[in-house]
Write an enzyme that holds these catalytic residues in place. Structure first.
Site, PDB file in Angstrom:
ATOM      1  N   GLU A 458       0.804  -1.236   0.000  1.00  0.00           N
ATOM      2  CA  GLU A 458       0.000   0.000   0.000  1.00  0.00           C
ATOM      3  C   GLU A 458       0.832   1.278   0.000  1.00  0.00           C
ATOM      4  OE1 GLU A 458      -3.037  -0.374  -0.737  1.00  0.00           O
ATOM      5  OE2 GLU A 458      -2.846  -2.529  -0.518  1.00  0.00           O
ATOM      6  N   GLY A 459       1.976   1.235  -0.651  1.00  0.00           N
ATOM      7  CA  GLY A 459       2.773   2.450  -0.821  1.00  0.00           C
ATOM      8  C   GLY A 459       3.994   2.483   0.062  1.00  0.00           C
TER       9      GLY A 459
END
Length: 607
Positions: A458-459
């Site tokens: 997620e980043g």
């Protein structure tokens, strides 16, 4: 050793979550009903997840040419979780939910993350369904979301592509209208998708009747070319198997094919896939192209997907937190039982004396206390964010809007801080075990491998740092940053009245001032290149300041408790964080204030 006492303290003694039953949505609940949910999830995690954590790590998913094979334990755990009702825990009674506060749901899910994050507990499915409840049509909610909540279907999020990982503007998957009647499809405007998606967790399995893929793709413009940038991205529901308007399988396989399984260092029990959409392996109605149904408006796909991405970021933060907690508990147990070495006396060590347990050595206590401060601090942060979600959804209008904005600012921290520092906790857990820590005879090496993925899930830190410094602290003229500063200052004012906490309150006040000054200095030239060159050190300093605040606020609640070993431990963890961790922000903020370009300006040939 159970994490439950810590969860109970944070939920009830610190966050006063049991007071939420005074709100209309939660009026049927009480501490007794909340405890019953926690009891059930703790039991399922203990019986269906924890005993099989090593099994799913060694028996990885494999493709037999037709389907992906997973251990029976994964099927049993998935069924137990779905049967518990946790997939729809926070949903309305009318659709089969329990109308639980999200803070209770998050706490309950923490048990599964600690027992076996690799088996998983439906984070993507719930996030997928929640997105559809927010942005889907009534039919899409009924056919897809409700069947995810009841466990018949599972869900994924399909963003990354082999040539475009985090750079979503470079997405190459295309979607074109599927015939003259495409706009009239009751499931939503119907398109044909072609493209490839990479790193798709739970992208192929036999755990549920169907898999609902949420896919980002670009619709060609009037000139037949895709609209450049993220504004050209739309969002589509692409089911693995086609369904009718009652949510029943039609018997048709959609044109979604498994291209391969990715074999990661951790989370080995979760299938991670490369998916081909529309390559023609499973032609639908005689044509290649995966059938997909538009969610929301064309070109607003990323806006819709952020609903799921932000939820997933907090979920990743909780997963990282509980892996750190698992390692801490394992190494604490080991340290209490492993004899080695002798204490140092005035005349040195006396070899005639019996060995002591390693927990009696100061450096082992240092490593254990560091793990405790990281893992329990991160758990407090995640539950605080969950409590903000409840405030956003059920609070008075002004309080709800404040909670929304605070969540915007805190989400990069909630994702990244545990991903970095609870991984460090896992590293320390290995160190406490000594040479045994590197062996598979003990679980800590698996916890480290599993947690290493969360720094990217997620980043990355770089993405989260740029989001924080480049967008979140600036949004709405800095209102979110000011709201956070107000919350921190309120804690400082309370703590400064307590003699044992006054020095820590002053240290936090100084840290908050330094972060504020560095924020202004970073943007002094107005040049994003200058400001964002050191976004990660800024994220680290900001995160440590937030965690120092969380710990000081937790300490205020602990200070009010009767004397106990738990109280002593919480106050010691707070002191450790202020003495050993908070001083680190000086070096991080220095390069931010100076807009140091050592990294940004170095030519590649110099490496």
């Amino acid at each position: 050793m159970s994490v439950r006492p810590t969860v109970d303290f944070l939920l009830y003694d610190w966050l006063s979550v049991d007071s939420l039953n005074q709100r209309e949505r939660f009026a049927d609940h009480s501490r007794e009903t909340f405890d019953a949910v926690l009891d059930t999830c703790e039991r399922i995690a203990r019986e269906k997840y924890a005993p099989f954590n090593r099994l799913v790590d060694t028996q990885e998913p494999h493709f037999d040419g037709e389907k992906v094979i997973l251990p029976q334990a994964t099927h049993d755990a998935q069924k137990a979780y779905a049967d518990s009702g946790m997939l729809s825990a926070a949903q309305d009674y009318e659709i089969g939910g329990m109308q639980l506060p999200y803070s209770v749901e998050a706490a309950a899910n923490a048990f599964f993350a600690m027992a076996s994050v690799s088996i998983g507990s439906g984070m993507l499915t719930t996030g997928n369904a929640n997105l559809l409840m927010a942005h889907g049509t009534d039919m899409q909610k009924r056919v897809f979301a409700l069947n995810e909540f009841n466990g018949r279907f599972s869900g994924t999020m399909c963003l990354s592509e082999p040539q475009a990982g985090s750079s979503l503007s470079d997405v190459a998957t295309r979607a074109v209208p599927d015939g003259a009647d495409s706009e009239a499809d009751p499931l939503g405007p119907r398109y044909r998708l072609k493209g490839n998606k990479m790193w798709i967790s739970a992208g192929e399995h036999e755990l549920t009747e169907n898999i609902v893929h949420l896919v980002l793709a670009k619709i060609p413009g009037p000139d037949g070319k895709p609209v450049p940038g993220v504004k050209g991205i739309s969002l589509f529901i692409v089911p693995k198997k086609l369904v009718d308007t009652d949510g029943q399988l039609t018997g048709e396989r959609n044109d979604v094919a498994l291209a391969g399984l990715n074999h990661k260092c951790g989370w080995r029990g979760t299938t991670n896939t490369l998916l081909n959409f529309g390559e023609g392996k499973y032609p639908v109605r005689g044509d290649a192209g995966a059938i997909g149904y538009l969610v929301g408006r064309p070109g607003e796909g990323l806006k819709c997907m952020f609903h799921m991405m932000n939820e997933a970021r907090i979920g990743v933060g909780m997963a990282a937190t509980m892996l750190g907690m698992a390692g801490y508990h394992a190494s604490l147990d080991y340290a209490k039982n492993r004899p080695q070495g002798r204490p140092m006396g005035p005349a040195g060590k006396d070899p005639a004396q019996p060995q002591v347990r390693i927990i009696e050595h100061a450096d082992v206590k240092r490593m254990l206390l560091a793990q405790k401060s990281y893992a329990e601090g991160a758990l407090a942060l995640e539950l605080y964010c969950a409590r903000l979600v409840d405030e956003q959804h059920t609070g008075a209008p002004e309080a709800a809007d404040d909670a929304r904005l605070l969540l915007e600012v805190l989400t990069p921290i909630a994702k990244s801080w545990p991903s970095e520092w609870c991984l460090e906790a896992n590293s320390l857990a290995i160190q406490v075990h000594g040479g045994y820590g590197y062996t598979r005879d003990f679980p800590v090496e698996q916890y480290w491998r599993d947690n290493r993925l969360n720094m990217i899930h997620e980043g990355t830190h770089g993405i989260q740092g740029m989001d924080l410094l480049g967008r979140k602290v600036l949004m709405e003229n800095g209102k979110g940053l000011q709201l956070l500063a107000d919350r921190i200052n309120a804690t400082i004012q309370r703590a400064i009245q307590v003699p044992e906490l006054a020095a820590h309150a002053n240290a936090l006040g100084k840290a908050l001032q330094d972060v504020g000054a560095a924020t202004k200095a970073a943007w002094a030239t107005g040049n994003p290149t200058d400001a964002l060159a050191n976004a990660v050190p800024y994220l680290q300093a900001f995160g440590h300041t937030v965690l120092a605040w969380i710990w000081l606020d937790v300490a205020l609640a602990a200070q009010a408790q009767p004397d106990s070993h738990a109280r002593t431990g919480r106050l010691a963890a707070m002191r450790f964080f202020f003495h050993y961790e908070l001083p680190k922000i000086g070096a991080w903020l220095q390069v931010v204030r100076d807009r140091d370009l050592t990294c940004a300006s170095l030519p590649e040939d110099a490496f």
